[in-house]
Write an enzyme that holds these catalytic residues in place. Sequence first.
Site, PDB file in Angstrom:
ATOM      1  CD  GLU A  10      -3.040  -1.065   2.234  1.00  0.00           C
ATOM      2  OE1 GLU A  10      -2.828  -0.347   3.215  1.00  0.00           O
ATOM      3  OE2 GLU A  10      -4.069  -1.744   2.087  1.00  0.00           O
ATOM      4  CD  GLU A  37      -3.663  -6.299   3.035  1.00  0.00           C
ATOM      5  OE1 GLU A  37      -4.352  -5.538   3.747  1.00  0.00           O
ATOM      6  OE2 GLU A  37      -2.436  -6.202   2.938  1.00  0.00           O
TER       7      GLU A  37
HETATM    8  C1  GLA Z   1      -3.985  -2.611   5.277  1.00  0.00           C
HETATM    9  C2  GLA Z   1      -2.632  -3.259   5.343  1.00  0.00           C
HETATM   10  C3  GLA Z   1      -2.576  -4.474   6.205  1.00  0.00           C
HETATM   11  C4  GLA Z   1      -3.394  -4.290   7.453  1.00  0.00           C
HETATM   12  C5  GLA Z   1      -4.803  -3.959   7.064  1.00  0.00           C
HETATM   13  C6  GLA Z   1      -5.722  -3.843   8.252  1.00  0.00           C
HETATM   14  O1  GLA Z   1      -4.713  -2.971   4.205  1.00  0.00           O
HETATM   15  O2  GLA Z   1      -2.121  -3.575   4.069  1.00  0.00           O
HETATM   16  O3  GLA Z   1      -1.221  -4.708   6.534  1.00  0.00           O
HETATM   17  O4  GLA Z   1      -2.861  -3.262   8.209  1.00  0.00           O
HETATM   18  O5  GLA Z   1      -4.807  -2.731   6.403  1.00  0.00           O
HETATM   19  O6  GLA Z   1      -7.042  -3.550   7.865  1.00  0.00           O
END
Ligand code: GLA
Length: 678
Positions: free
Chosen positions: A144, A300
């Site tokens: 991210e 995710e």
């Molecule tokens: C983000 C991050 C993860 C985690 C999630 C929690 O998407 O990439 O590492 O912190 O949020 O919701």
Amino acid sequence: MPIHLGAAWYPEHWPEERWQVDLDLMRAAGLTVVRIGEFAWADLEPVEGQFDLGWLVRATEMAHASGLSVVVGTPTAAPPAWLTAAYPEVLAIDGSGARAQHGKRCHFDVTSPLYRAFCARVAERMALALGHAPGVIGWQIDNEYNRLTYSPQAATAFRLWLQEQFVDEQGRPSLARLNRAWSTSYWSERYTDWAQIPLPAEDNHNPGLVLSFRRFMTHAYREYQRAQVQAIRAHADPSHWITSNFMGFFDGFDHYPICEDLDLACWDHYIGTGNLDLDRAAASHDLTRGFKRRNFWVMETQPGCVNWAPINNVLNRGEARTMAWNGIGHGADAVLYWQWRPAPGGQEQYHGSLLGPDGRPRPFYREVGELAADLQLVGPLLDGTTVSAPVAVLHSYDDRWAIDHQRHHRGFDPLAHLLHYHRPIARRSIATDIVSTRADLVGRGYRLVVGAPIHIVDESIAAELAAYVREGGHLVLSARSGFKDYNNALPPQRQPALLQDLAGVQVEEYYAVLDTVKVDLSLGGATATGEAHTWAEWLVPGRATQVLARYGSGNGWLDGQPAVTMHQAGRGRVYYVGAWLADDLQDRLLAWIIAQAGVEPVLDKLPVGVRASRRGDVHILLNGGREAATVTLPWPGKDALRPDRAASDQIDLGPYGVAVVTNDQADQYQTGQRTSDE
Ligand code: GLA
């Protein structure tokens, strides 16, 4: 490739003796893939230059032996303390000049050449260790990307980059060109040396400078990413794909050039507070599918709840399965839950997970098992399929940055405005691509293209739109289209500037609307009266342009003036919508335009709250709510999730129900054909 189901696994948080228990539980739940390694730098390189990749290799081997595929994440979103302490210049600097602290993540300075070198080295070591390891299928770079930096090294790199952007006929850096493009006589901003150009760390900087800086940050992330991509490609099996995980419509960088160096686009789908909105989620899926114009992964998603929202409510029982299927229906080839099991400490202790801290399944684990059972049943049907969309909604980070910098009306959120056009299409279960304003449109089979708006228009954008319309395409242009040139300056014509002839309209004046203004819509004989808010343009149609809506009484200037127009251009048509219409009018207008363009939904006449998407010949029906619903199909369909049921034109969907339907007649027909061919 099968549809994968997986989780983010952090073996480094637990003793090795525990790993097999985890993997057995993953298999029992039906997971097929794990992502490992991201954030683990302190365990992979505990001391500068001393690597310990053995544990990662062993975890990968065990996962593979347990039948799971592995995605390896590079750990560069979390530089270790030895690195940030010894080389503080690798830490980002915020707009106020404060250096980021260690102890969080993404605190690195993306423009730091030193940091990039450390990242490339750890990525290379990982690729050497795992580049040919059985089970590994792909790589995720970092995690991210998000942080901007205003460090001295960023300023140096920015000025060098500007020297490549603003060049004279001979290709030499030209400050004169920059000064002209940014109108730097204004407020005596004129630069006589590249070194004088600041980073726009404060509010209200020159729009040209601000837009250039955002483009530069994209360039910086691309270079940063490229160093790792190259390190991995040099040592990994060519079959491995490389990706990074994005955050939906997050606009910290321009995702289109970043994706050019990746094989696969991914996003992290979280709801936070509230519940699933199928159409809003569809927009992010459509966006991510549009990055590479092919299927993508949900790298995710939330196992029930998150920990970072104002209220971290758990999704209702069954809702996450619908959420996952919504992604699959829009082209996701994988859904991975974040995370498998929470670390006892760290900032995310309250986050949803499949296992509890005691290592035993939490209630949500069962729901994942149900999804896995679905995929085992119907995964093969979806293999190799994708979404084919008759509509494209155009999207541009440049446009969002330019508008956000000068909203003119604080309520003019460019993303909300884009979604205001996407939603009436999505809620009719019409497949939609969200693609770059610079994407090619000709020959893609689009019947309708929506620019909401196409704010920055240059010759190449204008030429592609004109070619698309000439071919017979229908184009919708919203208010604020053609408002700026490439450098975020006002063009020398009235809006929509280079699109004037194509749209057959000029904007006489634009108004931020304090309250609301009445609008009378007249569509092929049917009339409707409603309101516009936030923004209204007084349109002057050309002679051959039809007026579809006029303003009622408002601020006096707008009274009776055209608000929406339609222009036949070649074999195609251009609609110009000069105002931010209230939802009911917007829905009516778009329904009419959709019909005019001959756009068909995946399925018609669906019950309220039900949506249909289609991959290949497979229809995915989703009930986004808690009321049961029945879908009537135009043909007898078989729900592949309920193989015991006979084909029927009635498909029942319980609360959050999912059906994966094939056309029974089409199947018979194809089978018959195959038989007769033999
Ligand atoms: C983000 C991050 C993860 C985690 C999630 C929690 O998407 O990439 O590492 O912190 O949020 O919701």
